[in-house]
Motif scaffolding. Sequence first.
Motif, PDB file in Angstrom:
ATOM      1  N   ILE A  54       0.829  -1.206   0.000  1.00  0.00           N
ATOM      2  CA  ILE A  54       0.000   0.000   0.000  1.00  0.00           C
ATOM      3  C   ILE A  54       0.862   1.254   0.000  1.00  0.00           C
ATOM      4  N   GLU A  55       1.913   1.262   0.786  1.00  0.00           N
ATOM      5  CA  GLU A  55       2.775   2.447   0.833  1.00  0.00           C
ATOM      6  C   GLU A  55       3.481   2.665  -0.504  1.00  0.00           C
ATOM      7  N   VAL A  98      -6.166   6.581   1.278  1.00  0.00           N
ATOM      8  CA  VAL A  98      -4.713   6.458   1.371  1.00  0.00           C
ATOM      9  C   VAL A  98      -4.032   7.593   0.622  1.00  0.00           C
ATOM     10  N   HIS A  99      -4.488   7.857  -0.575  1.00  0.00           N
ATOM     11  CA  HIS A  99      -3.987   8.991  -1.365  1.00  0.00           C
ATOM     12  C   HIS A  99      -5.191   9.589  -2.076  1.00  0.00           C
ATOM     13  N   ARG A 137     -10.931   3.482   3.926  1.00  0.00           N
ATOM     14  CA  ARG A 137      -9.934   4.451   4.395  1.00  0.00           C
ATOM     15  C   ARG A 137      -9.204   5.068   3.215  1.00  0.00           C
ATOM     16  N   TYR A 153      -7.515   3.930  -2.124  1.00  0.00           N
ATOM     17  CA  TYR A 153      -8.259   3.659  -0.896  1.00  0.00           C
ATOM     18  C   TYR A 153      -7.962   2.229  -0.454  1.00  0.00           C
ATOM     19  N   GLU A 154      -8.293   1.947   0.820  1.00  0.00           N
ATOM     20  CA  GLU A 154      -8.186   0.571   1.299  1.00  0.00           C
ATOM     21  C   GLU A 154      -9.393   0.237   2.170  1.00  0.00           C
ATOM     22  N   ARG A 199       0.966   4.041  -2.908  1.00  0.00           N
ATOM     23  CA  ARG A 199       0.693   5.453  -2.606  1.00  0.00           C
ATOM     24  C   ARG A 199       1.785   6.345  -3.162  1.00  0.00           C
TER      25      ARG A 199
END
Length: 506
Positions: free
Chosen positions: A319-320, A359-360, A357, A374-375, A323
């Motif tokens: 995920i990071e 994320v970016h 949520r 999103y996640e 992003r």
Amino acid sequence: MSSFTPHGQHIIACQKVPGARSFASSPATGPAHDYAVGTPELVAEACAAAEDAFAAYAATTREQRAVFLEAIADAIEARADQITEIGTQETGLPTARLEGERGRTTGQLRLFADHLRDGAYLDRRVDPALPDRQPAPRPEIRMMQRPIGPVAVFGASNFPLAFSVAGGDTAAALAAGCPVVVKGHSAHPGTGEIVADAIAEAAMRCGMPAGVFSLIQGGDRAVGQALVTDPRIKAVGFTGSLAGGRALFDLCAQRPEPIPFFGELGSVNPMFVLPAAAAARGQAVAQGWAGSLTLGAGQFCTNPGIAIVQDGPGADTFIEAARTALAAVAPQVMLTDGIAAAYREGQARLDSRNAVRPVHVTRSEGRSAAPNLYEVRGADWLQDHDLGDEVFGPLGLVVRAADSAEMLALAQGFDGQLTATLQMDDADLPIARELLPILERKAGRILVNGFPTGVEVVDSMVHGGPYPASTNFGATSVGTLSIRRFLRPVAYQNLPRALMPDDLQY
């Protein structure tokens, strides 16, 4: 490059036909132009011409049709500069994309020419007569595929060439021996006009019946409805939205003579990042996913909009990395104002979900789109079916699966898809073996360690899938198998040789 000025007319039976009214194009850059507005009356004229042409065109030899398809490809290439000029203006797509798509369009026309010459698509079968069989003799029976009749094709918004006037549906239908009536897309009428002129020129040069091709520009829903309900149309090829495609599909089914509707309607193309792959190369997979997700502003039917990753450090890394990669991508121009507005609406739908949520997150304006990420937890995704709906554009949703069992449940929870992808290493084989039979029932194409954007135009390609990815799970709109949509088997019993079609004389 000389400036191109379109004539703005329809092409009916390979001839220019004006309209009583006109509409102005809405290009991303450059000047707007006026084009004739389609009407149900013009549709009827085009369908009548197609029906009049059918017997003669269906009787052409495979070689004659192959030469015709190659002539169309040559005529398109002869207009390359004009296509690139107005195509980039109308769509906002870069020059390289238009040039590549033009090559794909002419390439698939030539591929069908080769396919015709090979003849295997006819699926010819012969059971010889057994006059001495007891208790009753058996007659000779021969079978092969024959064209079904005039075909309606709806141009797609996101592919002004490869899925439009001379795209895969048109190429397959013409190869099969079926005249074609195209409903042009109002997002790129100038591009469609140039290609239609190329087809008409090729038809006349090859001595084809004039009604073999028509293009109706513009028009409201009544024009599309008139096309699919005209009794002379025997099948429909469509690439577009779920709502629009389903409405046309229902009209086809409600006709006094129902006809097949081969619609490609939408897909989120899930990508499963399996645990060993996530641990070993999650960052690289995320970067590749971000590149696929944002290619062409995410305006591909094979855009991998949802990634499923098992919760844990591997998911965090994935995920990071996604992003970071998405944050580096600048806003891109979308094909139409309507597509851009629908993208913003899709993002708003995710923003409204408490379980999702961000994320970016970016804010897109006008006709441009910036990427978003999103996640959501797997359990929450399973409780909210709308989270599986397509957002057409550069938006990604990562679903965190609690464990392998939940990953399998997530796979079961998807609707029909064009593609499904497994990112896996050797250690992931046990879970991959469990996922594969599920995904075989969900998607028309399954990839391993790749990304689905980019559809090879080859014999083995399947571009289709269970509903709602497409309306006919046994069909494909890309590759030579797509010709089968516009053919039907005919058996000939005890037919004299003098009456037998040439392709059965063997």
